[in-house]
Each structure stands twice: as C-alpha cells, then as structure tokens.
Design a protein around this motif. Sequence first.
Motif, PDB file in Angstrom:
ATOM      1  N   THR A  29       0.844  -1.199   0.000  1.00  0.00           N
ATOM      2  CA  THR A  29       0.000   0.000   0.000  1.00  0.00           C
ATOM      3  C   THR A  29       0.873   1.240   0.000  1.00  0.00           C
ATOM      4  O   THR A  29       1.562   1.533   0.969  1.00  0.00           O
ATOM      5  CB  THR A  29      -0.917   0.018   1.240  1.00  0.00           C
ATOM      6  OG1 THR A  29      -1.648  -1.193   1.280  1.00  0.00           O
ATOM      7  CG2 THR A  29      -1.883   1.184   1.177  1.00  0.00           C
ATOM      8  N   ARG A  30       0.852   1.939  -1.117  1.00  0.00           N
ATOM      9  CA  ARG A  30       1.669   3.154  -1.233  1.00  0.00           C
ATOM     10  C   ARG A  30       0.963   4.177  -2.113  1.00  0.00           C
ATOM     11  O   ARG A  30       0.025   3.835  -2.850  1.00  0.00           O
ATOM     12  CB  ARG A  30       3.039   2.802  -1.826  1.00  0.00           C
ATOM     13  CG  ARG A  30       2.927   2.137  -3.168  1.00  0.00           C
ATOM     14  CD  ARG A  30       4.266   1.814  -3.804  1.00  0.00           C
ATOM     15  NE  ARG A  30       4.037   1.007  -5.001  1.00  0.00           N
ATOM     16  CZ  ARG A  30       3.580   1.474  -6.155  1.00  0.00           C
ATOM     17  NH1 ARG A  30       3.333   2.748  -6.289  1.00  0.00           N
ATOM     18  NH2 ARG A  30       3.362   0.676  -7.180  1.00  0.00           N
ATOM     19  N   PHE A  31       1.443   5.423  -2.039  1.00  0.00           N
ATOM     20  CA  PHE A  31       0.888   6.473  -2.902  1.00  0.00           C
ATOM     21  C   PHE A  31       1.259   6.159  -4.352  1.00  0.00           C
ATOM     22  O   PHE A  31       2.382   5.777  -4.632  1.00  0.00           O
ATOM     23  CB  PHE A  31       1.508   7.830  -2.569  1.00  0.00           C
ATOM     24  CG  PHE A  31       1.101   8.412  -1.240  1.00  0.00           C
ATOM     25  CD1 PHE A  31       0.391   7.682  -0.299  1.00  0.00           C
ATOM     26  CD2 PHE A  31       1.432   9.712  -0.928  1.00  0.00           C
ATOM     27  CE1 PHE A  31       0.029   8.235   0.930  1.00  0.00           C
ATOM     28  CE2 PHE A  31       1.076  10.282   0.290  1.00  0.00           C
ATOM     29  CZ  PHE A  31       0.375   9.543   1.217  1.00  0.00           C
ATOM     30  N   HIS A  32       0.330   6.309  -5.270  1.00  0.00           N
ATOM     31  CA  HIS A  32       0.708   6.180  -6.688  1.00  0.00           C
ATOM     32  C   HIS A  32       0.350   7.416  -7.484  1.00  0.00           C
ATOM     33  O   HIS A  32       0.802   7.597  -8.607  1.00  0.00           O
ATOM     34  CB  HIS A  32       0.102   4.932  -7.334  1.00  0.00           C
ATOM     35  CG  HIS A  32      -1.401   4.983  -7.475  1.00  0.00           C
ATOM     36  ND1 HIS A  32      -2.031   5.756  -8.404  1.00  0.00           N
ATOM     37  CD2 HIS A  32      -2.382   4.351  -6.788  1.00  0.00           C
ATOM     38  CE1 HIS A  32      -3.347   5.612  -8.287  1.00  0.00           C
ATOM     39  NE2 HIS A  32      -3.579   4.774  -7.311  1.00  0.00           N
ATOM     40  N   HIS A  33      -0.481   8.281  -6.902  1.00  0.00           N
ATOM     41  CA  HIS A  33      -0.850   9.488  -7.640  1.00  0.00           C
ATOM     42  C   HIS A  33      -1.288  10.565  -6.658  1.00  0.00           C
ATOM     43  O   HIS A  33      -1.986  10.270  -5.696  1.00  0.00           O
ATOM     44  CB  HIS A  33      -1.993   9.178  -8.612  1.00  0.00           C
ATOM     45  CG  HIS A  33      -2.330  10.328  -9.510  1.00  0.00           C
ATOM     46  ND1 HIS A  33      -1.737  10.490 -10.739  1.00  0.00           N
ATOM     47  CD2 HIS A  33      -3.151  11.387  -9.343  1.00  0.00           C
ATOM     48  CE1 HIS A  33      -2.201  11.606 -11.302  1.00  0.00           C
ATOM     49  NE2 HIS A  33      -3.059  12.164 -10.478  1.00  0.00           N
ATOM     50  N   SER A  34      -0.877  11.777  -6.928  1.00  0.00           N
ATOM     51  CA  SER A  34      -1.321  12.899  -6.107  1.00  0.00           C
ATOM     52  C   SER A  34      -1.796  14.007  -7.033  1.00  0.00           C
ATOM     53  O   SER A  34      -1.087  14.390  -7.969  1.00  0.00           O
ATOM     54  CB  SER A  34      -0.159  13.387  -5.237  1.00  0.00           C
ATOM     55  OG  SER A  34      -0.585  14.490  -4.466  1.00  0.00           O
ATOM     56  N   GLU A  35      -2.982  14.471  -6.765  1.00  0.00           N
ATOM     57  CA  GLU A  35      -3.585  15.518  -7.596  1.00  0.00           C
ATOM     58  C   GLU A  35      -3.851  16.721  -6.714  1.00  0.00           C
ATOM     59  O   GLU A  35      -4.410  16.579  -5.624  1.00  0.00           O
ATOM     60  CB  GLU A  35      -4.906  14.983  -8.161  1.00  0.00           C
ATOM     61  CG  GLU A  35      -5.447  15.728  -9.339  1.00  0.00           C
ATOM     62  CD  GLU A  35      -4.617  15.565 -10.595  1.00  0.00           C
ATOM     63  OE1 GLU A  35      -4.472  16.560 -11.318  1.00  0.00           O
ATOM     64  OE2 GLU A  35      -4.124  14.442 -10.855  1.00  0.00           O
ATOM     65  N   LYS A  36      -3.435  17.878  -7.165  1.00  0.00           N
ATOM     66  CA  LYS A  36      -3.642  19.083  -6.360  1.00  0.00           C
ATOM     67  C   LYS A  36      -4.827  19.875  -6.893  1.00  0.00           C
ATOM     68  O   LYS A  36      -4.903  20.158  -8.087  1.00  0.00           O
ATOM     69  CB  LYS A  36      -2.379  19.938  -6.375  1.00  0.00           C
ATOM     70  CG  LYS A  36      -2.365  20.982  -5.284  1.00  0.00           C
ATOM     71  CD  LYS A  36      -0.988  21.574  -5.084  1.00  0.00           C
ATOM     72  CE  LYS A  36      -0.366  21.128  -3.785  1.00  0.00           C
ATOM     73  NZ  LYS A  36       0.992  21.648  -3.624  1.00  0.00           N
TER      74      LYS A  36
END
Length: 74
Positions: A29-36
């Motif tokens: 379980t990890r971050f794969h996308h970040s949207e601002k």
Amino acid sequence: MAEKNEEYVIIKAKEDGVNVIGLTRGSDTRFHHSEKLDTGEVMIAQFTEHTSAIKVRGHAQILTAFGEVESERK
Ligand code: TRP
C-alpha cells in the motif's frame, strides 16, 4: 475493473492546495498518484484495480455512495 465500476467519489476543494492521493491496491500500500486541487475545483474519481483507497489532505467536501463528509485542514 475501472470500466465496470459505476461508483464515483466526488471531491470539491474548499481551499487552495487540497491533495487527492491514490493508494495502491494489493499487498503493497503506497501512494501512486497525487492531484492538487485549488478552491472550487472538483475531482471525480473511482476505485479501480490500481486504486484501493483515496486520501484527501486539506479542506474539501467529499461525496460518496455512503454520504457526504468534509475533510478539514490540520
Ligand atoms: N491510474 C489511476 C487508476 O486507474 C487513476 C485513479 C483512479 C486515481 N482513481 C484515483 C488517482 C483516485 C488518484 C485517486 O487507479
């Protein structure tokens, strides 16, 4: 699969710099996308074969099939 998933999550930013973060499905379980998002911007997203969880950082209105919730600023 994304094409079969009819349910969407709607995130509306109530301040500038809200982050919508997608976390991976599976044993890792990890971050794969970040949207601002800035104030008033809306993101409409689904849970997919790649995305099992969504984390929202900052003040936003969040609509799901379970109802409405508001995330708050730290
Ligand atoms: N490529 C990602 C996926 O198919 C795109 C995505 C879907 C996403 N839902 C998301 C990214 C929620 C961030 C948050 O899973």
